[in-house]
Write a protein that holds these residues in place. Structure first.
Motif, PDB file in Angstrom:
ATOM      1  N   GLY A  99      56.155 -51.487  57.711  1.00  0.00           N
ATOM      2  CA  GLY A  99      55.810 -51.377  59.024  1.00  0.00           C
ATOM      3  C   GLY A  99      56.504 -52.137  60.274  1.00  0.00           C
ATOM      4  O   GLY A  99      57.215 -51.729  61.441  1.00  0.00           O
ATOM      5  N   LEU A 100      56.744 -53.221  59.743  1.00  0.00           N
ATOM      6  CA  LEU A 100      57.526 -54.164  60.633  1.00  0.00           C
ATOM      7  C   LEU A 100      58.970 -53.692  60.641  1.00  0.00           C
ATOM      8  O   LEU A 100      59.455 -53.856  61.844  1.00  0.00           O
ATOM      9  N   GLN A 103      59.891 -50.548  63.225  1.00  0.00           N
ATOM     10  CA  GLN A 103      59.628 -51.032  64.422  1.00  0.00           C
ATOM     11  C   GLN A 103      61.101 -50.819  65.278  1.00  0.00           C
ATOM     12  O   GLN A 103      61.057 -50.545  66.520  1.00  0.00           O
ATOM     13  N   TYR A 104      62.016 -51.130  64.504  1.00  0.00           N
ATOM     14  CA  TYR A 104      63.495 -51.241  65.024  1.00  0.00           C
ATOM     15  C   TYR A 104      64.501 -50.047  64.548  1.00  0.00           C
ATOM     16  O   TYR A 104      65.599 -49.825  65.159  1.00  0.00           O
ATOM     17  N   GLU A 131      70.447 -50.032  65.337  1.00  0.00           N
ATOM     18  CA  GLU A 131      69.276 -50.384  64.798  1.00  0.00           C
ATOM     19  C   GLU A 131      69.398 -51.665  63.977  1.00  0.00           C
ATOM     20  O   GLU A 131      67.993 -52.662  64.197  1.00  0.00           O
ATOM     21  N   LYS A 138      65.759 -59.252  66.682  1.00  0.00           N
ATOM     22  CA  LYS A 138      64.247 -59.446  66.824  1.00  0.00           C
ATOM     23  C   LYS A 138      63.604 -60.133  65.583  1.00  0.00           C
ATOM     24  O   LYS A 138      62.576 -60.893  65.887  1.00  0.00           O
ATOM     25  N   HIS A 142      61.571 -64.864  62.901  1.00  0.00           N
ATOM     26  CA  HIS A 142      59.902 -64.140  63.124  1.00  0.00           C
ATOM     27  C   HIS A 142      59.037 -65.038  62.284  1.00  0.00           C
ATOM     28  O   HIS A 142      59.634 -65.219  61.080  1.00  0.00           O
ATOM     29  N   HIS A 473      47.334 -48.645  59.763  1.00  0.00           N
ATOM     30  CA  HIS A 473      48.465 -48.882  60.528  1.00  0.00           C
ATOM     31  C   HIS A 473      49.736 -48.263  59.791  1.00  0.00           C
ATOM     32  O   HIS A 473      50.468 -47.613  60.235  1.00  0.00           O
TER      33      HIS A 473
END
Length: 619
Positions: A99-100, A103-104, A131, A138, A142, A473
């Motif tokens: 899922g993380l 996001q990109y 991407e 990002k 993290h 999610h």
């Protein structure tokens, strides 16, 4: 891939200093060290040692008064769609990471790297270089549970520009014409190779020969991998006590064939030395969905291979298949030479069938947009989580490569609404075109009532509701657990609302969670009861005349399907259909019943339209 850049070096650092440092940190002696002013390039023998060097040295070691920096050496033109993420917590659930990453951008592939580090490492391929760039920006540093992600570009050979044709002299002769084309940077001639899906050769070998194949201290198998440029996995721990063990060979088609020949030769020599008189056949494992196309119409393909190679080929019975073993055994009998010839032809047919399936899936991506099979994680072979730390050093255990996987291939054949190819849609039949969701229309929300053991509720919810939130999610679904009707109920109802894709993912992970948490024994399949609501007008169609449809449905899916009689329709004029079975059976039955509902709705719609126009005709 394994060339590293070592930066921020003092001018006084020598090659010997670097090699001594590697030795002190128990890193393999670098194959090549190219020292420049203030930096160096170092070649490591494999990705594992390269990752270890980055993890143990970068920003952590001082050399001649300066803290050194270590990262992959990737030319700018090869910094494209592929990145590596390190220092991932070993307990991080796979769906959370997926899922993380999503996001990109669109993630095409995620592959876990087998390393000696205590944390996990993955290589990620995005659909575009933009991407990948955003993901690096990002995700670098993290934070997740006190772990700080480390992210780097890794070489993307698909981004290498094609070699320009050399200028020609007058008369059209090349200035460097050697009479043969010159290889491009990717091994093709004048252009990058088209990307191939990883389709390994899977063999079955007698357990008694496994020791000889591995060799003393692993020297024999290392020689096989080195000579054939293959990755060979011998699954020794599978099926304890079994007479045969599977071997998976990852390489080019030629590499797989070379490794197969060497393994057959090793077994034959061992048999001669131990005076084993039995013939040692070649046994190839192949997913059942591919075998039909290997056999061909009326067995023509198989007969042709037998005639051309001088071998005898048999295929194990369909009755030997189970939900955990969807592969059939192809047994080839003949001399070593003829068996090797047959292997080439058999794998060519299987590989062709697999490539066609993948192409068909890609063409139909609009049917279930964004479905990442690698991230479904229904059981352990489908990568449910990044494995927990294990062993004295907390090393992450190796997982299967994320290329061809018989389990995932079976999932592909179960995708809802697949209608592009008869061999994939055989479980459902081919629905009419109007039953397939239009590319631009939002998929219809479905509600499913899934019943789980009461004692499993805590595991599904997780600490402070964390697991059920992550699951919702990940799947893109609403997941709620209904209150218990009484204190002593043995089952609880889970209400799942979402699109067909969301249902597939959510239900799959719930089945997988119950297996992981040992609510079912190792040899026991997870079988759950599921309820779906159907319009009361469609209930009769689900049952069929004299129960014909429901009986066919049960035979087709291996699920138990019951439409309770004497139900009173609810306020929406709907009744329940009960489905009991393992995940695949339940999914197939659900999809088939949804298809029947769709057909009933279409017929009712046509009927209403006809009724609306009939008064005009009567005038």
């Amino acid at each position: 891939m394994n060339k590293l850049y070592v930066g921020n070096l003092s001018p006084s650092v020598t090659v010997e200093d670097l090699q001594q440092l590697f030795g002190e940190r128990k890193l393999p002696v670098a194959e090549q060290v190219l020292l420049k002013s203030g930096y160096a390039f170092v070649d490591f023998p494999d990705q594992n040692s390269a990752v270890k060097a980055i993890e143990t040295l970068s920003g952590k070691v001082e050399l001649h008064g300066k803290v050194i920096e270590v990262d992959y050496s990737v030319p700018k033109k090869l910094r494209s769609r592929k990145i590596q993420i390190r220092n991932i917590p070993p307990h991080l659930q796979w769906e959370v990471l997926d899922g993380l990453l999503a996001q990109y951008g669109t993630v095409e592939n995620v592959e876990q790297v087998n390393t000696d580090t205590a944390t996990a490492v993955v290589n990620v391929t995005y659909a575009t270089k933009e991407e990948a760039k955003e993901a690096i920006e990002k995700l670098t540093e993290h934070q997740f549970d006190d772990y700080s992600f480390k992210v780097s570009y890794i070489m993307d050979m698909d981004a290498a520009p094609p070699v320009q044709a050399p200028r020609t002299r007058r008369g059209g002769r090349s200035s460097r014409d050697q009479g043969t084309p010159q290889p491009g940077p990717s091994g093709g001639f004048g252009a990058p190779r088209p990307r191939q899906h990883d389709f390994p050769l899977r063999m079955l070998v007698p357990t008694q020969f496994v020791g000889a194949i591995i060799g003393k201290e692993g020297l024999t198998i290392k020689n096989v991998t080195k000579q054939t440029q293959s990755k060979v996995d011998i699954h020794r721990k599978e099926n304890a006590g079994a007479a045969e063990k599977p071997i998976t060979i990852h390489s080019t088609p030629e590499g797989c064939s070379s490794a197969c020949r060497m393994i057959l030769d090793i077994m034959q020599k061992e048999a001669n030395e131990t005076k084993t008189t039995e013939e040692i056949p070649l046994k190839i494992l192949a997913h059942n969905s591919l075998v039909g196309r290997l056999i061909g119409k009326e067995g023509r393909n198989l007969k042709k291979i037998e005639e051309e190679t001088g071998t005898k080929i048999t295929i194990s019975s369909l009755q030997d298949l189970t939900i955990y073993n969807p592969e059939r055994t192809i047994t080839v009998k003949g001399s070593l030479e003829t068996c090797c010839k047959a292997e080439v032809e058999i794998m060519k047919k299987l590989r062709e069938a697999y490539e066609n399936d993948i192409a068909a899936i890609n063409q139909q991506a609009n049917l279930i947009p964004g479905l990442n099979l690698n991230a479904l994680g229904i059981f352990s072979s489908g990568l449910p989580v990044l494995p927990p730390a294990a062993g004295p050093r907390g090393a992450v255990p190796p997982v299967a490569p994320t290329g061809y996987n018989p389990f995932l291939h079976y999932l592909i054949s179960l995708l809802p609404f697949q209608s592009h190819s008869s061999h994939l849609s055989g479980l459902y039949g081919v629905p009419p075109a109007s039953a397939i969701p239009h590319q631009h229309s939002a998929p219809e929300q479905e509600v499913v009532y899934l019943f789980i053991p009461t004692q499993a509720v805590g595991a599904l919810i997780g600490k402070k509701g964390q697991h059920i939130k992550q699951l919702a999610h990940f799947a893109g679904a609403s997941i709620k657990i209904a209150p218990a009707e009484s204190p002593d109920v043995t089952e609880r109802m889970v209400i799942i609302t979402g699109t067909p894709e969301a249902q597939f993912k959510a239900q799959g992970r719930i089945f997988g969670k119950l297996k992981e948490e040992n609510f079912f024994s190792a040899k026991e399949e997870v079988k759950l009861e599921t309820h779906i609501k159907v319009p009361s007008t469609a209930a009769g169609r689900v049952i069929g005349k004299g129960g014909k449809t429901v009986n066919e449905l049960q035979n087709l899916t291996s699920a138990e399907v019951i439409v309770p009689r004497d139900q009173t329709p609810d306020e929406n004029d709907e009744v329940f259909v009960k489905i009991s079975g393992h995940f695949f059976a339940s999914q197939t039955a659900q999809r088939k019943i949804r298809e029947i509902i769709q057909q009933v709705k279409q017929q009712e719609q046509k009927h209403h339209q006809g009724a609306a126009v009939s008064p005009h005709h009567s005038k």
